[in-house]
Motif scaffolding. Structure first.
Motif, short mmCIF file in Angstrom:
data_model
loop_
_atom_site.label_atom_id
_atom_site.label_comp_id
_atom_site.label_asym_id
_atom_site.label_seq_id
_atom_site.Cartn_x
_atom_site.Cartn_y
_atom_site.Cartn_z
N SER A 20 0.83 -1.18 0.00
CA SER A 20 0.06 0.09 0.06
C SER A 20 0.67 1.43 -0.03
CB SER A 20 -0.94 -0.15 1.15
OG SER A 20 -0.24 0.07 2.41
N HIS B 296 1.91 1.74 -3.54
CA HIS B 296 1.12 2.29 -4.31
C HIS B 296 1.05 3.81 -4.08
CE1 HIS B 296 -2.80 2.29 -6.69
NE2 HIS B 296 -3.17 3.38 -5.87
N ARG B 297 0.97 4.37 -2.99
CA ARG B 297 0.76 5.68 -2.66
C ARG B 297 2.01 6.61 -3.32
NH1 ARG B 297 -1.37 3.73 2.04
NH2 ARG B 297 0.67 3.99 3.28
N GLU C 8 0.91 -2.78 -10.02
CA GLU C 8 -0.20 -3.64 -9.46
C GLU C 8 -0.61 -4.74 -10.59
OE1 GLU C 8 -3.83 -1.66 -8.53
OE2 GLU C 8 -2.64 -0.50 -6.93
#
Length: 172
Positions: free
Chosen positions: A15, A18-19, A40
């Motif tokens: 996560s 991703h950010r 992803e």
């Protein structure tokens, strides 16, 4: 400044990666702004040959990925390097360079023949990437597909195809 650590991604980093990638590519000139989805897609397809994070303190501040590419002349063992992302508040502090050095070292040690990259040519040229006559990717503006031979083998000639996570299923 806290020491920079580079290591393989762990499940708990996903996560944060991703950010970070989203923030890093938000205003990037050399981007379709889909880099988080690319990472992803590569992860979901289990084709991330290399997925490294840079850590300072407890924060993921940088990221780099590599995945296999196909070359129309049949040359194997070549990889696409990227996305490369650095926290916008920590750019120009050597994090991207450290990630690049570690990624290139690991790919060499793993027997990679070479790497290609799309993105900011000025960044990649600092590490020895160059435009190679006869190696092309049709979706890239002229001069933005850069390559580096990592071993003593001949440099491929042909069209480069990235994994479908980049937007086209192993097609140029």
């Amino acid at each position: 400044m806290e020491k920079l650590w580079i290591r393989r991604e762990a499940e708990e980093d996903i996560s944060s990666i991703h950010r970070l990638v989203a923030r890093s590519y938000e205003t990037a000139r050399h981007s379709a702004h889909n880099a988080p989805q690319i990472v992803e897609g590569l992860r979901d397809a289990d084709v991330l040959s290399l997925s490294l994070v840079a850590i300072q303190g407890f924060d993921v501040v940088g990221y780099i990925a590599a995945s296999p590419v196909l070359i129309s002349d049949g040359t194997g063992g070549w990889y696409g390097l990227g996305p490369v992302a650095v926290d916008p508040e920590r750019q120009n502090a050597g994090i991207g360079g450290s990630l690049m050095g570690q990624a290139l070292q690991e790919l060499r040690e793993g027997g990679a023949g070479g790497v290609v990259s799309l993105g900011d040519p000025d960044f990649y040229r600092r590490f020895g990437f160059e435009v190679i006559e006869g190696l092309a990717y049709r979706a890239a503006p002229a001069g933005e597909l850069l390559a580096m031979n990592l071993c003593d083998s001949s440099v491929p000639q042909g069209s480069v195809s990235y994994h479908q996570a980049f937007g086209s299923p192993y097609q140029d």
